[in-house]
Scaffold this motif. Structure first.
Motif, PDB file in Angstrom:
ATOM      1  N   LYS A  59       2.188   0.531  10.727  1.00 17.97           N
ATOM      2  CA  LYS A  59       1.643   1.338   8.877  1.00 17.97           C
ATOM      3  C   LYS A  59       2.979   1.941   9.558  1.00 17.97           C
ATOM      4  O   LYS A  59       3.539   1.601   8.466  1.00 17.97           O
ATOM      5  N   LYS A  71     -10.341  -5.822   5.602  1.00 18.27           N
ATOM      6  CA  LYS A  71      -9.788  -5.220   4.085  1.00 18.27           C
ATOM      7  C   LYS A  71      -9.968  -6.109   3.281  1.00 18.27           C
ATOM      8  O   LYS A  71     -10.086  -7.466   3.303  1.00 18.27           O
ATOM      9  N   CYS A  80       3.853  -2.835   2.062  1.00 14.72           N
ATOM     10  CA  CYS A  80       2.478  -2.406   3.377  1.00 14.72           C
ATOM     11  C   CYS A  80       1.263  -3.045   2.492  1.00 14.72           C
ATOM     12  O   CYS A  80       0.404  -2.795   3.403  1.00 14.72           O
ATOM     13  N   GLU A 127      -2.141  -2.940   5.042  1.00 10.95           N
ATOM     14  CA  GLU A 127      -2.935  -2.096   4.859  1.00 10.95           C
ATOM     15  C   GLU A 127      -4.124  -2.599   3.886  1.00 10.95           C
ATOM     16  O   GLU A 127      -5.235  -2.146   3.686  1.00 10.95           O
ATOM     17  N   SER A 167      -8.797   5.501   3.360  1.00 10.79           N
ATOM     18  CA  SER A 167      -9.659   4.568   3.314  1.00 10.79           C
ATOM     19  C   SER A 167     -11.238   4.354   3.117  1.00 10.79           C
ATOM     20  O   SER A 167     -11.618   3.667   2.267  1.00 10.79           O
TER      21      SER A 167
END
Length: 591
Positions: free
Chosen positions: A62, A190, A257, A261, A327
């Motif tokens: 990340k 996710k 990204c 993520e 998150s």
């Protein structure tokens, strides 16, 4: 124009053209340089990043992706983006040639058609962004999205799916793009792409909530500038600030990204845009303040993003330096917002409409007078869709022609006549539909397990309509016998299966048709309903109530067995054979 201009350097034309696939027109792509050469450490290549992906070192990965501002023409993305997307795939990886088999199944050929491809209904025509794709590239994007819609019939509303597909095609071939999108859609850890209208609405409300806490000054400033239209309308377009308005080099760095993520990157970038917009409109003499007061803040934000006055690196730095925005916090706000909306009303666009669950069919007093209420039945059905529902999946539908509405109405009357007489005196209520409640088997049980009886109806992508009358609560699946073992089967002989389209047929329990000689009915023919955490089954044995295909099984499965998890409900409903073509082969009992 913005007060701070970016330095733009166009690489030599051969290098620029070689950096992209042939279905991309690079003539309009600008290469941005964030800082003078030598000021920063050399950019990482894929060979240096690949071990981190393979070893699951997500935090290190990340940070590297955030810090390495690869130029738009960097070859690293051709390998990096597919590798990042593969991290999120659920289940086994697709076999080579799977995509082209799907293309052949949908279009009959792997050649691109000359005519425009009809896109799935979950796509918004106004947001089919092609960026720098050529005409052929747009056709390729259309085909990828169409095949994805065919393979994932549970997607009902996903306007961001097409732009993300188009962006992927700038750096990889068609088949690789499909595999990436399939991984993102099926991801469980996710969220990347919302797939229902409800979740799409939840996202902008989530942005609005976290902005009030983590970009408080910017949110208050936006509220003041929004005036009579209110901030809700502004936040409703939040994802188009990123996908439609940002310059392409900025968008690509955001996607670097995002593919690792998830959607939280979009949330952060949206807040960064608000913070930067606030900074450039605080002075009432600024051109952006004048734009907002003259043409409205929504147009001003759109124009601000298109002329973004900071580099991609500065934009991401602003996004990732917002403090205490974890998150876990975003997830809590998202879930709370989702539950609030579900408990009240489903929000569509910018106006409130009633949930389909609250639309009930008229009360019928008996089978005899069912025809008397025909004028009050209205039908609303989405063409080329597949979904499953408890009770009726199509209250308040609208049809293109009266013949179609009349035909379905007659089928509903037929189904009503098959129900036990005592049941026809009740008013049916829609408990569950994949169109509104998604494809989670857990959600299915939560919404229906305490109701008795229930009517299960399924419509496939091939417009076949069938289902089952379930006489017993689904909660019975948890009951245990005297030995403490969970009962495999439950239910009563009132349970039956049926087909409404293409043919109308009822398949009752064979024990009802054997002259009340239940003692002669084999045990296998007295298996009515079964369910666990992975599937539901109706019928059993080799002369069951009715035999239908397992959604995740083969064409010869002898019972109705349906798995409702997101990973298996991927177009298999379209493989269900027509009842009329197989009933005689298996000896079904049909009335």
């Amino acid at each position: 124009m913005p007060s701070v201009m970016l330095s733009a350097v166009l690489e030599e034309e051969p290098d620029l053209y070689e950096a992209f696939p042939p279905h991309v027109d690079p003539s309009g792509i600008t290469i941005l340089t964030d800082s003078p050469p030598g000021k920063k450490a050399p950019l990482k290549n894929f060979e240096e990043i690949q071990p981190l992906i393979q070893q699951g070192r997500k935090r290190e990965l990340k940070l590297i992706i955030r810090e390495n501002s690869w130029p738009i023409n960097s070859p690293v993305r051709a390998s990096l983006w597919p590798a990042l997307c593969r991290q999120h795939q659920h289940g086994k990886s697709m076999l080579d040639g799977f995509y082209w088999d799907m293309v052949t199944q949908v279009f009959g050929t792997v050649e691109l058609p000359d005519k425009p491809i009809m896109l799935p209904p979950f796509v918004e025509a106004t947001h089919c962004l092609g960026y720098h794709l050529t005409r052929k590239g747009r056709a390729v994007a259309d085909r990828v999205v169409s095949v994805l819609g065919y393979a994932c019939p549970d997607i009902t509303y996903s306007p961001s799916l097409y732009p993300i597909t188009a962006a992927l095609l700038h750096f990889m071939p068609e088949e690789e793009c499909y595999h990436c999108m399939a991984s993102l859609v099926a991801s469980k850890e996710k969220m990347f792409i919302t797939q229902t209208k409800l979740l799409n609405e939840v996202t902008w409300k989530t942005v609005m909530q976290i902005a009030k806490k983590h970009a408080k000054s910017a949110a208050q400033h936006l509220s003041r500038l929004s005036g009579a239209i209110g901030p809700e309308r502004i936040y409703a377009d939040w994802q188009w600030w990123i996908l439609a308005a940002l310059p392409f080099p900025h968008l690509v760095r955001v996607l670097d990204c995002f593919f690792h993520e998830g959607i939280k990157v979009f949330y952060r970038v949206a807040l960064a845009i608000l913070i930067l917009f606030h900074k450039h409109t605080t002075n009432q003499n600024s051109e952006w303040y004048a734009e907002a007061t003259k043409n409205g803040v929504d147009h001003a934000i759109d124009k601000f993003c298109r002329n973004m006055p900071v580099s991609p690196t500065k934009l991401l730095r602003t996004a990732f330096t917002i403090r205490a925005l974890s998150s876990q916090y975003i997830s809590r706000v998202f879930i709370k917002t989702e539950m609030t909306l579900k408990s009240k009303q489903v929000i569509t666009g910018s106006r409130l409409v009633r949930s389909r669950s609250s639309d009930n069919l008229p009360t019928s007093q008996s089978q005899v007078n069912i025809q008397m209420m025909s004028h009050t039945l209205t039908i609303r059905e989405s063409p080329r869709s597949s979904h499953m529902a408890m009770w009726f999946p199509f209250p308040n539908a609208v049809f293109q022609d009266r013949h179609q509405a009349s035909d379905l109405r007659q089928k509903l009357f037929t189904l009503w006549s098959w129900l036990p007489v005592r049941i026809t005196m009740y008013q049916p209520v829609l408990l569950y539909t994949t169109e509104e409640h998604g494809c989670s088997l857990t959600t299915f049980y939560v919404r229906v397990e305490h109701h008795e009886p229930t009517l299960l109806m399924i419509k496939t992508c091939n417009n076949e309509v069938f289902g089952a009358y379930c006489s017993t609560r689904w909660f019975e699946r948890n009951q245990k016998d005297e030995r403490g073992n969970r009962q495999a089967y439950f239910g009563t002989g009132e349970t039956f299966l049926f087909s409404l389209q293409p043919t109308r047929a009822k398949y009752p329990w064979v024990g009802c048709l054997e002259d009340n000689q239940e003692d002669k009915t084999p045990h296998a023919n007295s298996l009515f309903m079964a369910a666990d955490n992975t599937m539901i089954t109706i019928g059993g044995g080799y002369v069951p109530l009715h035999r239908m295909l397992c959604v995740c099984g083969s064409r010869n499965e002898p019972v109705l067995s349906m798995c409702l998890s997101r990973t298996t409900l991927t177009g298999r409903l379209t493989e269900l054979v027509r009842f009329a073509g197989t009933a005689k082969r298996y000896g079904w009992t049909r009335t």
